[in-house]
Design a protein around this motif. Structure first.
Motif, PDB file in Angstrom:
ATOM      1  N   HIS A  36       0.815  -1.241  -0.011  1.00  0.00           N
ATOM      2  CA  HIS A  36       0.154  -0.008  -0.004  1.00  0.00           C
ATOM      3  C   HIS A  36       0.756   1.091  -0.098  1.00  0.00           C
ATOM      4  O   HIS A  36       1.985   1.110  -0.194  1.00  0.00           O
ATOM      5  N   LEU A  37       0.229   2.461   0.107  1.00  0.00           N
ATOM      6  CA  LEU A  37       1.122   3.643   0.261  1.00  0.00           C
ATOM      7  C   LEU A  37       0.800   4.404   1.286  1.00  0.00           C
ATOM      8  O   LEU A  37      -0.437   4.364   1.813  1.00  0.00           O
ATOM      9  N   ILE A  70       0.222   8.298   3.074  1.00  0.00           N
ATOM     10  CA  ILE A  70       0.021   9.664   2.801  1.00  0.00           C
ATOM     11  C   ILE A  70       0.006  10.432   4.038  1.00  0.00           C
ATOM     12  O   ILE A  70      -0.401  10.003   5.265  1.00  0.00           O
ATOM     13  N   ARG A 108      -6.220  14.855   2.618  1.00  0.00           N
ATOM     14  CA  ARG A 108      -6.240  13.285   2.704  1.00  0.00           C
ATOM     15  C   ARG A 108      -7.477  12.602   2.145  1.00  0.00           C
ATOM     16  O   ARG A 108      -7.195  11.632   1.281  1.00  0.00           O
ATOM     17  N   GLN A 154      -6.803   9.969  -0.691  1.00  0.00           N
ATOM     18  CA  GLN A 154      -7.369   8.635  -0.700  1.00  0.00           C
ATOM     19  C   GLN A 154      -8.162   8.240  -1.757  1.00  0.00           C
ATOM     20  O   GLN A 154      -8.222   7.046  -2.143  1.00  0.00           O
ATOM     21  N   MET A 183      -6.319   7.095  -4.989  1.00  0.00           N
ATOM     22  CA  MET A 183      -5.607   5.895  -4.864  1.00  0.00           C
ATOM     23  C   MET A 183      -6.430   4.733  -4.665  1.00  0.00           C
ATOM     24  O   MET A 183      -6.529   3.679  -5.375  1.00  0.00           O
ATOM     25  N   GLN A 184      -7.798   5.107  -3.989  1.00  0.00           N
ATOM     26  CA  GLN A 184      -8.903   3.817  -3.837  1.00  0.00           C
ATOM     27  C   GLN A 184      -9.529   3.648  -5.417  1.00  0.00           C
ATOM     28  O   GLN A 184      -9.716   2.476  -5.523  1.00  0.00           O
ATOM     29  N   THR A 193      -4.420   2.362   1.202  1.00  0.00           N
ATOM     30  CA  THR A 193      -3.689   3.728   1.906  1.00  0.00           C
ATOM     31  C   THR A 193      -3.809   3.661   3.466  1.00  0.00           C
ATOM     32  O   THR A 193      -4.670   3.065   4.013  1.00  0.00           O
ATOM     33  N   THR A 194      -2.510   4.250   3.994  1.00  0.00           N
ATOM     34  CA  THR A 194      -2.398   4.683   5.480  1.00  0.00           C
ATOM     35  C   THR A 194      -2.099   6.047   5.433  1.00  0.00           C
ATOM     36  O   THR A 194      -1.288   6.653   4.609  1.00  0.00           O
ATOM     37  N   ALA A 195      -2.863   6.722   6.166  1.00  0.00           N
ATOM     38  CA  ALA A 195      -2.716   8.329   6.325  1.00  0.00           C
ATOM     39  C   ALA A 195      -2.202   8.545   7.921  1.00  0.00           C
ATOM     40  O   ALA A 195      -2.603   8.155   8.614  1.00  0.00           O
TER      41      ALA A 195
END
Length: 317
Positions: A180-181, A183, A191, A195, A198-199, A205-207
């Motif tokens: 994943h990536l 943010i 954010r 997100q 990316m979705q 994603t992780t923020a």
């Protein structure tokens, strides 16, 4: 007032030192607010405004400034308060955010303060998640509220946030299975926007809300015996953030041999005063001005294709 905003070149020396300068202003109440000087192009007495039909209440009109037509937004209305009165006695802060120029109407402008991002903190959780504040700080015993301008602009404008279908590389994200990536951005609106992009590409994603939290997240990953470069496709980080800015965060990642291989894109609204030399100095891989969903998706696609090629897989954009 012209002496208040002198040379941007002088202020670029603060970049990379986790420092910033805030222009302090007031609205209808006695509360003190701040805005990063890097975003400010000019401060002037409110000029003559021309009304525009079917405008939103926050837009008080447009002004002709230096040969350009600039929308003037009432910062008091933008934060849920009544319109400012006697606007001929008010000031306008001309700013550049996310590739656009706009003016913010304020009651008066006070001074510029030099501070450290470590002194800038997220707003208290008690104020709720729907607040217009992105951070708070203190100067001379007074609290300074820093407004989430990206949230205001997102509500005023109808900028496109969806990725065009033709931009998404079919099947590429699926071949990044299990990765994943990360943010990193203090603005809840930013954010959410990132997100969403990316979705739509099929990515997880992780923020994190600031550079310090992001660095701690990566260090915790290492402590668990994981290799962040194997877990994460890349990191997308804002530059302006409380506690630790994006420049300092990137430099810290590059200085840590356990993290240094991470691919970092600095994604920021500082489009007007972007200092390319500083991006190179701290070791970021890429820079992108906010916010264009197609451009962001293209950069991520390109990096994923590079990763697949490095793994010896056949790649077709």
């Amino acid at each position: 007032m012209t002496g208040l905003i002198d040379s941007v070149d002088q202020r670029t020396r603060l970049v990379g030192q986790n420092r910033l300068e805030l222009l302090l202003f007031r609205l209808g109440s006695g509360q003190l607010y701040g805005i990063n000087v890097f975003k400010v192009k000019e401060v002037l007495q409110c000029p003559r405004l021309t009304a525009i039909p079917q405008r939103k209440p926050v837009v008080r009109g447009v002004a002709h400034i230096r040969g350009s037509t600039v929308p003037i937004l009432d910062m008091n209305v933008a934060t849920g308060q009544p319109p400012l009165a006697d606007i001929d006695k008010c000031y306008v802060i001309i700013t550049e955010y996310n590739r656009s120029t706009q003016g913010f109407l304020v009651s008066n402008v006070e001074q510029i303060i030099n501070t450290n991002w470590e002194n800038i903190h997220p707003p208290p959780r008690a104020v709720g998640s729907d607040t217009y504040l992105t951070a708070v700080t203190e100067t001379a015993g007074r609290m300074v509220a820093i407004v989430d301008v990206e949230k205001i602009l997102a509500e005023v404008s109808s900028a496109r946030e969806q990725v065009s279908d033709a931009v998404i590389a079919t099947g590429v994200a699926a071949r990044m299975h299990g990765r994943h990536l990360l943010i990193v951005d203090d603005s809840s609106v930013a954010r959410r926007q990132i997100q969403g992009v990316m979705q739509s590409m099929g990515l997880i994603t992780t923020a994190c809300e600031d550079g310090r939290k992001a660095l701690q997240f990566l260090q915790a990953m290492v402590a668990e015996g994981k290799n962040p470069s194997d877990e994460l496709i890349l990191v997308i980080s804002d530059i302006e953030m409380p506690e630790m800015d994006g420049y300092t965060f990137t430099a810290a990642v590059r200085a840590d041999p356990r993290l240094c291989d991470l691919h970092i894109i600095l994604h920021t609204s500082l489009s007007g005063v972007f200092n390319k030399a500083m991006i190179d100095k701290v070791g970021a891989n890429d820079f992108l001005a906010k916010f264009n969903p197609d451009e962001l998706a293209q950069r991520v696609n390109a990096h994923m294709l590079t990763l697949l090629a490095q793994q010896g897989e056949e790649v077709t954009p």
